[in-house]
Design a protein around this motif. Structure first.
Motif, PDB file in Angstrom:
ATOM      1  N   LYS A   7      66.719 -14.455  -6.900  1.00  0.00           N
ATOM      2  CA  LYS A   7      66.080 -15.493  -6.093  1.00  0.00           C
ATOM      3  C   LYS A   7      64.578 -15.258  -6.197  1.00  0.00           C
ATOM      4  CE  LYS A   7      65.537 -17.183  -1.379  1.00  0.00           C
ATOM      5  NZ  LYS A   7      65.894 -16.942   0.040  1.00  0.00           N
ATOM      6  N   TYR A   8      63.873 -16.269  -6.671  1.00  0.00           N
ATOM      7  CA  TYR A   8      62.430 -16.178  -6.863  1.00  0.00           C
ATOM      8  C   TYR A   8      61.692 -17.029  -5.834  1.00  0.00           C
ATOM      9  CZ  TYR A   8      63.447 -14.580 -11.639  1.00  0.00           C
ATOM     10  OH  TYR A   8      63.903 -13.909 -12.737  1.00  0.00           O
ATOM     11  N   GLU A   9      60.624 -16.499  -5.310  1.00  0.00           N
ATOM     12  CA  GLU A   9      59.644 -17.312  -4.597  1.00  0.00           C
ATOM     13  C   GLU A   9      58.528 -17.525  -5.609  1.00  0.00           C
ATOM     14  OE1 GLU A   9      56.485 -17.146  -0.918  1.00  0.00           O
ATOM     15  OE2 GLU A   9      58.166 -15.732  -0.909  1.00  0.00           O
ATOM     16  N   VAL A  12      54.251 -23.010  -6.686  1.00  0.00           N
ATOM     17  CA  VAL A  12      54.569 -24.359  -7.177  1.00  0.00           C
ATOM     18  C   VAL A  12      53.465 -24.936  -8.050  1.00  0.00           C
ATOM     19  CG1 VAL A  12      56.182 -24.890  -5.320  1.00  0.00           C
ATOM     20  CG2 VAL A  12      53.775 -25.456  -5.040  1.00  0.00           C
ATOM     21  N   ASP A  13      52.256 -24.437  -7.901  1.00  0.00           N
ATOM     22  CA  ASP A  13      51.163 -24.897  -8.746  1.00  0.00           C
ATOM     23  C   ASP A  13      51.215 -24.276 -10.135  1.00  0.00           C
ATOM     24  OD1 ASP A  13      50.072 -26.561  -6.757  1.00  0.00           O
ATOM     25  OD2 ASP A  13      48.998 -24.857  -5.877  1.00  0.00           O
ATOM     26  N   LYS A  14      52.125 -23.336 -10.311  1.00  0.00           N
ATOM     27  CA  LYS A  14      52.267 -22.661 -11.609  1.00  0.00           C
ATOM     28  C   LYS A  14      53.691 -22.798 -12.139  1.00  0.00           C
ATOM     29  CE  LYS A  14      48.574 -19.645 -10.263  1.00  0.00           C
ATOM     30  NZ  LYS A  14      48.199 -18.329  -9.773  1.00  0.00           N
ATOM     31  N   LEU A  15      54.303 -23.929 -11.832  1.00  0.00           N
ATOM     32  CA  LEU A  15      55.687 -24.163 -12.222  1.00  0.00           C
ATOM     33  C   LEU A  15      55.863 -24.143 -13.739  1.00  0.00           C
ATOM     34  CD1 LEU A  15      58.557 -24.701 -11.280  1.00  0.00           C
ATOM     35  CD2 LEU A  15      58.018 -27.140 -11.222  1.00  0.00           C
ATOM     36  N   GLU A  16      54.912 -24.696 -14.484  1.00  0.00           N
ATOM     37  CA  GLU A  16      55.031 -24.695 -15.946  1.00  0.00           C
ATOM     38  C   GLU A  16      55.061 -23.274 -16.495  1.00  0.00           C
ATOM     39  OE1 GLU A  16      52.360 -27.253 -18.081  1.00  0.00           O
ATOM     40  OE2 GLU A  16      52.671 -28.882 -16.648  1.00  0.00           O
ATOM     41  N   GLY A  45      64.639 -30.079  -1.187  1.00  0.00           N
ATOM     42  CA  GLY A  45      64.628 -28.916  -0.301  1.00  0.00           C
ATOM     43  C   GLY A  45      63.415 -28.045  -0.559  1.00  0.00           C
ATOM     44  N   ASP A  46      63.615 -26.718  -0.510  1.00  0.00           N
ATOM     45  CA  ASP A  46      62.504 -25.786  -0.711  1.00  0.00           C
ATOM     46  C   ASP A  46      61.853 -26.033  -2.065  1.00  0.00           C
ATOM     47  OD1 ASP A  46      63.116 -24.528   1.707  1.00  0.00           O
ATOM     48  OD2 ASP A  46      64.444 -23.082   0.734  1.00  0.00           O
ATOM     49  N   SER A  47      60.543 -26.161  -2.069  1.00  0.00           N
ATOM     50  CA  SER A  47      59.833 -26.437  -3.316  1.00  0.00           C
ATOM     51  C   SER A  47      59.381 -25.179  -4.029  1.00  0.00           C
ATOM     52  CB  SER A  47      58.621 -27.325  -3.040  1.00  0.00           C
ATOM     53  OG  SER A  47      57.701 -26.633  -2.198  1.00  0.00           O
ATOM     54  N   ASP A  48      59.549 -24.022  -3.388  1.00  0.00           N
ATOM     55  CA  ASP A  48      59.031 -22.789  -3.975  1.00  0.00           C
ATOM     56  C   ASP A  48      60.113 -21.736  -4.226  1.00  0.00           C
ATOM     57  OD1 ASP A  48      59.534 -22.215  -1.318  1.00  0.00           O
ATOM     58  OD2 ASP A  48      57.699 -21.060  -1.035  1.00  0.00           O
ATOM     59  N   ILE A  49      61.376 -22.157  -4.303  1.00  0.00           N
ATOM     60  CA  ILE A  49      62.476 -21.232  -4.523  1.00  0.00           C
ATOM     61  C   ILE A  49      63.210 -21.618  -5.809  1.00  0.00           C
ATOM     62  CG2 ILE A  49      64.657 -20.307  -3.624  1.00  0.00           C
ATOM     63  CD1 ILE A  49      62.205 -19.468  -1.989  1.00  0.00           C
ATOM     64  N   ALA A  50      63.443 -20.627  -6.665  1.00  0.00           N
ATOM     65  CA  ALA A  50      64.206 -20.823  -7.892  1.00  0.00           C
ATOM     66  C   ALA A  50      65.241 -19.699  -7.979  1.00  0.00           C
ATOM     67  CB  ALA A  50      63.289 -20.796  -9.109  1.00  0.00           C
ATOM     68  N   TYR A  51      66.283 -19.938  -8.762  1.00  0.00           N
ATOM     69  CA  TYR A  51      67.361 -18.967  -8.908  1.00  0.00           C
ATOM     70  C   TYR A  51      67.684 -18.755 -10.379  1.00  0.00           C
ATOM     71  CZ  TYR A  51      68.202 -19.995  -3.982  1.00  0.00           C
ATOM     72  OH  TYR A  51      68.057 -20.162  -2.635  1.00  0.00           O
ATOM     73  N   ALA A  52      68.254 -17.607 -10.677  1.00  0.00           N
ATOM     74  CA  ALA A  52      68.783 -17.335 -12.014  1.00  0.00           C
ATOM     75  C   ALA A  52      70.060 -16.528 -11.855  1.00  0.00           C
ATOM     76  CB  ALA A  52      67.782 -16.555 -12.853  1.00  0.00           C
ATOM     77  N   LEU A  53      70.981 -16.740 -12.773  1.00  0.00           N
ATOM     78  CA  LEU A  53      72.230 -15.993 -12.819  1.00  0.00           C
ATOM     79  C   LEU A  53      72.488 -15.560 -14.252  1.00  0.00           C
ATOM     80  CD1 LEU A  53      74.481 -18.384 -10.732  1.00  0.00           C
ATOM     81  CD2 LEU A  53      73.963 -16.025 -10.118  1.00  0.00           C
ATOM     82  N   ARG A  83      52.895 -11.686 -14.813  1.00  0.00           N
ATOM     83  CA  ARG A  83      51.802 -10.958 -14.154  1.00  0.00           C
ATOM     84  C   ARG A  83      50.476 -11.703 -14.273  1.00  0.00           C
ATOM     85  NH1 ARG A  83      54.415  -6.267 -15.684  1.00  0.00           N
ATOM     86  NH2 ARG A  83      53.463  -6.259 -17.733  1.00  0.00           N
ATOM     87  N   GLU A  84      50.187 -12.177 -15.469  1.00  0.00           N
ATOM     88  CA  GLU A  84      48.898 -12.830 -15.716  1.00  0.00           C
ATOM     89  C   GLU A  84      48.776 -14.168 -15.003  1.00  0.00           C
ATOM     90  OE1 GLU A  84      48.722 -12.911 -19.971  1.00  0.00           O
ATOM     91  OE2 GLU A  84      48.535 -10.716 -20.094  1.00  0.00           O
ATOM     92  N   THR A  85      49.852 -14.933 -14.955  1.00  0.00           N
ATOM     93  CA  THR A  85      49.789 -16.254 -14.328  1.00  0.00           C
ATOM     94  C   THR A  85      50.063 -16.204 -12.829  1.00  0.00           C
ATOM     95  OG1 THR A  85      52.133 -16.742 -14.723  1.00  0.00           O
ATOM     96  CG2 THR A  85      50.536 -17.390 -16.454  1.00  0.00           C
ATOM     97  N   ARG A  86      50.687 -15.100 -12.373  1.00  0.00           N
ATOM     98  CA  ARG A  86      51.071 -14.962 -10.966  1.00  0.00           C
ATOM     99  C   ARG A  86      51.969 -16.120 -10.519  1.00  0.00           C
ATOM    100  NH1 ARG A  86      48.869 -11.449  -7.986  1.00  0.00           N
ATOM    101  NH2 ARG A  86      47.016 -10.263  -8.259  1.00  0.00           N
ATOM    102  N   CYS A  87      52.846 -16.550 -11.428  1.00  0.00           N
ATOM    103  CA  CYS A  87      53.755 -17.653 -11.117  1.00  0.00           C
ATOM    104  C   CYS A  87      54.881 -17.217 -10.183  1.00  0.00           C
ATOM    105  CB  CYS A  87      54.305 -18.278 -12.390  1.00  0.00           C
ATOM    106  SG  CYS A  87      55.267 -17.159 -13.441  1.00  0.00           S
ATOM    107  N   ILE A  88      55.148 -15.916 -10.130  1.00  0.00           N
ATOM    108  CA  ILE A  88      56.187 -15.376  -9.252  1.00  0.00           C
ATOM    109  C   ILE A  88      55.508 -14.617  -8.121  1.00  0.00           C
ATOM    110  CG2 ILE A  88      58.159 -13.805  -9.063  1.00  0.00           C
ATOM    111  CD1 ILE A  88      58.582 -14.281 -12.108  1.00  0.00           C
ATOM    112  N   LYS A  89      55.794 -15.046  -6.899  1.00  0.00           N
ATOM    113  CA  LYS A  89      55.232 -14.353  -5.741  1.00  0.00           C
ATOM    114  C   LYS A  89      56.074 -13.141  -5.363  1.00  0.00           C
ATOM    115  CE  LYS A  89      53.072 -18.419  -3.730  1.00  0.00           C
ATOM    116  NZ  LYS A  89      53.001 -19.273  -2.531  1.00  0.00           N
ATOM    117  N   ARG A  90      57.381 -13.312  -5.424  1.00  0.00           N
ATOM    118  CA  ARG A  90      58.306 -12.219  -5.138  1.00  0.00           C
ATOM    119  C   ARG A  90      59.682 -12.616  -5.635  1.00  0.00           C
ATOM    120  NH1 ARG A  90      61.461 -12.980  -0.580  1.00  0.00           N
ATOM    121  NH2 ARG A  90      61.699 -10.786  -0.156  1.00  0.00           N
ATOM    122  N   TYR A  91      60.564 -11.636  -5.722  1.00  0.00           N
ATOM    123  CA  TYR A  91      61.941 -11.946  -6.103  1.00  0.00           C
ATOM    124  C   TYR A  91      62.891 -10.962  -5.433  1.00  0.00           C
ATOM    125  CZ  TYR A  91      61.816  -8.094  -9.456  1.00  0.00           C
ATOM    126  OH  TYR A  91      61.709  -6.859 -10.045  1.00  0.00           O
TER     127      TYR A  91
END
Length: 104
Positions: A7-9, A12-16, A45-53, A83-91
């Motif tokens: 589960k990623y937070e 959203v401004d770095k979605l690409e 729903g939540d605009s800043d949550i993504a998932y991977a399996l 790391r460089e783009t800081r697209c992931i806040k936490r997981y």
């Protein structure tokens, strides 16, 4: 079998940038012997949550993948992108096992 649920937070401004990160990891997990079930990005729903399996045959195979990924140049490039783009806040990472059901 073991399935890893992430589960990623995300920013959203770095979605690409996150989408590029995700595309890389689908290929990498599969190359390392796992089965990637995909990334699931925000829609409603939540605009800043993504998932991977993704799954591996067992915990030992997953641990080998983790060890090998630390020295693989393509894996390191994917880590650097995040790391460089800081697209992931936490997981958060969870380990799941499938429910075994008896045959017919």
């Amino acid at each position: 079998m073991i399935t890893i649920h992430l589960k990623y937070e995300i920013d959203v401004d770095k979605l690409e940038a996150f989408e590029e990160y995700a595309r890389r990891w689908v290929k990498l997990v599969n190359r390392f012997g796992g089965t990637h079930h995909g990334y699931f990005l925000p829609s409603e729903g939540d605009s800043d949550i993504a998932y991977a399996l993704f799954s591996f045959s067992g915990l030992a195979a997953y641990e080998q993948y983790r060890t090998d990924s630390m020295t693989d140049p393509q894996c390191q490039a994917a880590f650097d992108l995040a790391r460089e783009t800081r697209c992931i806040k936490r997981y958060e990472r969870r380990f799941l096992r499938p429910l075994e059901t008896p045959g017919p």
